[in-house]
Design an enzyme around this catalytic site. Structure first.
Site, short mmCIF file in Angstrom:
data_model
loop_
_atom_site.label_atom_id
_atom_site.label_comp_id
_atom_site.label_asym_id
_atom_site.label_seq_id
_atom_site.Cartn_x
_atom_site.Cartn_y
_atom_site.Cartn_z
N SER A 15 0.87 -1.04 0.01
CA SER A 15 -0.04 -0.02 0.09
C SER A 15 0.96 1.28 -0.02
CB SER A 15 -1.03 0.01 1.37
OG SER A 15 -0.25 -0.16 2.43
N GLU A 17 1.47 5.58 0.74
CA GLU A 17 1.03 6.79 1.38
C GLU A 17 1.47 8.25 0.60
OE1 GLU A 17 1.00 6.60 5.83
OE2 GLU A 17 1.84 8.71 5.89
N PHE A 219 13.64 13.67 11.75
CA PHE A 219 11.98 13.07 11.66
C PHE A 219 12.43 11.77 12.56
CE2 PHE A 219 8.68 10.57 9.81
CZ PHE A 219 7.59 11.39 9.94
N HIS A 271 3.38 -1.12 3.82
CA HIS A 271 2.78 0.22 3.72
C HIS A 271 3.93 1.27 3.45
CE1 HIS A 271 -0.15 3.45 3.76
NE2 HIS A 271 0.76 4.13 4.79
P1 FAD Z 1 -2.68 8.04 20.26
O1 FAD Z 1 -3.25 6.86 19.97
O2 FAD Z 1 -4.04 9.17 20.91
O3 FAD Z 1 -1.60 8.15 21.12
C1 FAD Z 1 -0.94 9.22 21.65
C2 FAD Z 1 -0.21 9.10 22.80
O4 FAD Z 1 -1.26 9.12 23.87
C3 FAD Z 1 0.45 7.71 22.99
O5 FAD Z 1 1.62 8.15 23.89
C4 FAD Z 1 -0.37 6.96 23.81
O6 FAD Z 1 0.04 5.87 24.65
C5 FAD Z 1 -1.14 7.96 24.50
N1 FAD Z 1 -2.65 7.61 24.72
C6 FAD Z 1 -3.55 7.02 23.81
N2 FAD Z 1 -4.60 7.08 24.47
C7 FAD Z 1 -4.72 7.44 25.81
C8 FAD Z 1 -5.42 7.70 26.82
N3 FAD Z 1 -6.88 7.31 26.85
N4 FAD Z 1 -4.86 8.29 28.00
C9 FAD Z 1 -3.66 8.60 28.14
N5 FAD Z 1 -2.73 8.39 27.18
C10 FAD Z 1 -3.39 7.75 25.83
N6 FAD Z 1 -0.05 12.92 11.68
C11 FAD Z 1 -0.73 13.70 11.13
O7 FAD Z 1 -0.84 14.90 11.70
N7 FAD Z 1 -1.27 13.80 10.14
C12 FAD Z 1 -1.39 12.46 9.08
O8 FAD Z 1 -1.88 12.14 8.29
C13 FAD Z 1 -0.71 11.33 10.19
N8 FAD Z 1 -0.37 10.11 9.27
C14 FAD Z 1 0.05 9.05 10.05
C15 FAD Z 1 0.13 7.97 9.65
C16 FAD Z 1 0.68 6.75 10.22
C17 FAD Z 1 0.68 5.34 9.84
C18 FAD Z 1 1.20 7.02 11.44
C19 FAD Z 1 1.93 6.03 12.37
C20 FAD Z 1 1.15 8.39 12.17
C21 FAD Z 1 0.66 9.35 11.51
N9 FAD Z 1 0.63 10.75 11.89
C22 FAD Z 1 0.13 11.82 11.37
C23 FAD Z 1 1.32 10.78 13.32
C24 FAD Z 1 0.39 10.90 14.58
O9 FAD Z 1 -0.38 11.75 14.40
C25 FAD Z 1 1.18 11.04 15.78
O10 FAD Z 1 2.18 10.01 15.72
C26 FAD Z 1 0.83 11.26 17.10
O11 FAD Z 1 1.70 11.72 17.86
C27 FAD Z 1 0.07 10.15 17.72
O12 FAD Z 1 -1.08 9.94 16.86
P2 FAD Z 1 -2.01 8.56 17.53
O13 FAD Z 1 -3.04 8.51 16.68
O14 FAD Z 1 -1.26 7.34 17.56
O15 FAD Z 1 -2.33 8.96 18.98
#
Ligand code: FAD
Length: 290
Positions: A15, A17, A219, A271
């Site tokens: 896939s 990105e 990065f 990916h």
């Molecule tokens: P979460 O799952 O919310 O986790 C973030 C942090 O909070 C982690 O440390 C987790 O352990 C902690 N956490 C989660 N839930 C809780 C809770 N309930 N209580 C306390 N702590 C908690 N960023 C962009 O801006 N745009 C994009 O298009 C983008 N694409 C991405 C694609 C991929 C494949 C990946 C891996 C990352 C991408 N990112 C993107 C980056 C991403 O937004 C960051 O890594 C961000 O810091 C964390 O996102 P997450 O969805 O994993 O967050």
């Protein structure tokens, strides 16, 4: 079509990105890159979501065009940055109209210049909030979430990070795509820990070709990915001898080997973070069996 169903039907897969180009003038070139990558037969193509408002519209427009003009299966990334229930509804409504069935639900990174993530809304503090909201309002969308083989940099511990991943999937995520990493053992250890924690969703490894030494140093530090010392030494030697062109040659060869090893050892697919570079991607998949 829901990506999770496509994953059941075709393994292994590749896939891709993409990120939306900032300037409109760059769009023709961008779609030229997409066209060159059609022969890769990606299972799906995903488009990132930036922190600025205008880029959301770009994500929307690009995923629709990838579907209608190129017949690709798109996935729109979506984050909690700047989110409100109404804004998210607006974005998802437009996706539904365009016939897009897949979303990668993310928290997002702190906007440039900010060290820590400050939620814009109480409703969307973690990716899991977005997953729960989308699941309730758009039950037919297929949702992906992010996973971290080397642990998310803000996580209290790898165990808690994994627990948060389990939670996102339990709320309705159908698969995970991982953050980039350079040591495949890290990925396979992560998958084993996830399975032991009761996670059975597909975990798709994210692979990034290093094309510039300066940007990967920045990065990798930001996202918590480690560079194996031998690989770093090779990249530094290439940079000293021939600059970015030499670095890219090493980086692409490394990504190709990494992808081959991942598939050989049973990853469901790879990916590729394309950086919108067609030649690099074509070179990585050449000889890859999928
Ligand atoms: P979460 O799952 O919310 O986790 C973030 C942090 O909070 C982690 O440390 C987790 O352990 C902690 N956490 C989660 N839930 C809780 C809770 N309930 N209580 C306390 N702590 C908690 N960023 C962009 O801006 N745009 C994009 O298009 C983008 N694409 C991405 C694609 C991929 C494949 C990946 C891996 C990352 C991408 N990112 C993107 C980056 C991403 O937004 C960051 O890594 C961000 O810091 C964390 O996102 P997450 O969805 O994993 O967050």
């Amino acid at each position: 079509v829901r990506i999770r169903e496509l994953m059941e039907a075709r393994r292994p897969f590749v896939s891709l990105e993409f990120f939306p180009p900032k300037e409109r003038e760059a769009w023709d070139g961008f779609f030229g890159v997409v066209e060159k990558l059609i022969p890769v037969r990606p299972l799906f193509v995903s488009v990132t979501y930036g922190a600025g408002g205008s880029t959301h519209a770009h994500t929307l427009e690009i995923v629709s065009r990838l579907k209608t003009a190129y017949g690709l299966e798109p996935m729109a990334h979506l984050t909690c940055v700047g989110a409100s229930k109404d804004k998210i509804r607006g974005f998802l409504g437009a996706l539904a109209q365009a016939g897009v069935d897949n979303v990668l639900a993310l928290r997002g990174d702190p906007p440039k210049g900010q060290e820590t993530f400050v939620p814009d809304s109480e409703d969307f503090q973690h990716a899991s909030d977005l997953v729960a909201f989308i699941r309730a309002e758009y039950p037919n969308l297929c949702l992906g979430v992010a996973g971290y083989p080397e642990c998310h940099p803000e996580a209290v511990s790898p165990q808690e990070d994994l627990e948060h991943l389990r939670h996102k999937l339990a709320l309705g995520g159908s698969f995970a795509v991982t953050q980039l990493f350079f040591d495949n053992d890290r990925y396979f250890d992560f998958v084993a820990r996830a399975r032991a924690a009761g996670i059975d969703a597909p975990m798709v490894p994210g692979v990034l070709p290093v094309l510039s030494l300066a940007s990967i140093k920045r990065f990798a530090a930001l996202c918590g990915a480690s560079l194996p010392p031998a690989y770093m030494a090779e990249l530094e030697a290439a940079d000293a001898a021939g600059g970015n062109a030499a670095v890219a040659e090493v980086g692409i060869a490394y990504a190709r080997k990494q992808a081959q090893d991942l598939l050989r050892r049973g990853a469901p697919g790879v990916h590729l973070y394309t950086l919108n570079k067609a030649e690099a991607v074509l070179s990585i998949v050449s000889g890859l069996e999928y």
